[in-house]
Enzyme design. Sequence first.
Site, PDB file in Angstrom:
ATOM      1  N   HIS A  48      12.856  11.993 -18.524  1.00  0.00           N
ATOM      2  CA  HIS A  48      12.320  10.661 -18.187  1.00  0.00           C
ATOM      3  C   HIS A  48      12.726   9.556 -19.163  1.00  0.00           C
ATOM      4  CE1 HIS A  48      10.196  12.350 -14.831  1.00  0.00           C
ATOM      5  NE2 HIS A  48       9.691  13.268 -15.605  1.00  0.00           N
ATOM      6  N   GLN A  98       6.354  20.430 -14.843  1.00  0.00           N
ATOM      7  CA  GLN A  98       6.794  21.460 -15.780  1.00  0.00           C
ATOM      8  C   GLN A  98       5.784  21.654 -16.911  1.00  0.00           C
ATOM      9  OE1 GLN A  98      11.255  22.112 -16.067  1.00  0.00           O
ATOM     10  NE2 GLN A  98      11.117  19.911 -16.280  1.00  0.00           N
ATOM     11  N   ARG A 142      18.277  19.428  -9.476  1.00  0.00           N
ATOM     12  CA  ARG A 142      17.684  18.419 -10.360  1.00  0.00           C
ATOM     13  C   ARG A 142      17.525  18.992 -11.768  1.00  0.00           C
ATOM     14  NH1 ARG A 142      12.144  17.089 -11.720  1.00  0.00           N
ATOM     15  NH2 ARG A 142      11.734  14.835 -11.897  1.00  0.00           N
ATOM     16  N   GLN A 151      12.868   7.999 -10.927  1.00  0.00           N
ATOM     17  CA  GLN A 151      11.856   8.784 -11.632  1.00  0.00           C
ATOM     18  C   GLN A 151      12.462   9.639 -12.740  1.00  0.00           C
ATOM     19  OE1 GLN A 151      10.722  12.553 -11.045  1.00  0.00           O
ATOM     20  NE2 GLN A 151       8.725  12.169 -10.135  1.00  0.00           N
ATOM     21  N   SER A 187       5.802  14.176 -12.062  1.00  0.00           N
ATOM     22  CA  SER A 187       7.230  14.430 -12.243  1.00  0.00           C
ATOM     23  C   SER A 187       7.754  15.323 -11.116  1.00  0.00           C
ATOM     24  CB  SER A 187       7.487  15.024 -13.636  1.00  0.00           C
ATOM     25  OG  SER A 187       8.875  15.136 -13.887  1.00  0.00           O
ATOM     26  N   LEU A 188       8.166  16.546 -11.440  1.00  0.00           N
ATOM     27  CA  LEU A 188       8.598  17.505 -10.424  1.00  0.00           C
ATOM     28  C   LEU A 188       7.589  17.602  -9.282  1.00  0.00           C
ATOM     29  CD1 LEU A 188       9.941  20.186  -9.330  1.00  0.00           C
ATOM     30  CD2 LEU A 188       8.395  21.341 -10.909  1.00  0.00           C
TER      31      LEU A 188
END
Length: 314
Positions: A204, A13, A119, A253, A94-95
């Site tokens: 996170h 992101q 998500r 994660q 991440s993503l």
Amino acid sequence: MNTQQLALVFPGQGSQKVGMLAELGESFSSIKATFAEASDALGYDMWDLIQNGEQAQLNLTETTQPVLLTASVAVWRLWCEQGGIKPALLAGHSLGEFSALVCAGALEFADAVRLVRARGQFMQTAVPVGEGAMAAVLGLDDAQIVRICAEAAQGAGVVEAVNFNSPGQVVIAGQVAAVDRAIELLKAAGAKRAMPLPVSAPFHTSLMRPAGEKLALALADISLKAPLIPVVHNVHGKTESDPAVIKTLLVEQIYSAVKWVGCVETMVAAGIETTIECGPGKVLSGLNKRINKSLNCFNIESPDSLAAALESVS
């Protein structure tokens, strides 16, 4: 170039923008075809949204996540179509780890698009809007930042170091009062910058555990296979082949720090000399170069950058 020297990486992101991949979409039909697949899965015209929509809409995490995953998969497919060599490793921030797993053949594209939209919804609703914050910290070492976050959390709420992006660049996140307190302490300790980020939830952090629990339920219904290309995971900076373990890592994660420095160090130790970033922007290319100056870093988001990336490995 030897396959063993190449890794492809996928952004998270922050890389989304209106008009992204426009030139690639006009030049290569497979780009729009991939977006059409994602649109079918989600029930709205995703290509129209990214070309003609509002940035505010793109920035909503439940929109951002499927949009960026689709952009990354579209670029990966184009890379393969244009004869780009198969990489030795994949990784995503991440993503982007979900994008990597799709490109590794571990996760079906349509499943992944729906999964990351969910998500995004889970992450946004885990902490009410306005109660969470994130900030980027420049110029202090990791241990100092972790220690100062622990100090700021005393009585102020949750604040944690959540993205270890490159040496001297760490993102913190948590509850607003605790993040504000940490920013004060970090500046007092000599941080070059400690600035709030325009995000809508404290990603996170341990505050995301409810989102992790919901993601675990969603993943239970999805078939995951062993990756055909190893994927380096954010949680521990290592590869994993067991689908059940990969599902666990994807859940962890959400509420664990992204150890991007560790991911890149693992790739370099495995012999990687070149990374190619698939998708809009150059965020990871910049981070990778700061982590290891010897890396050759390319990105693909236009016909010209595609040509340069293909040339780099020929």
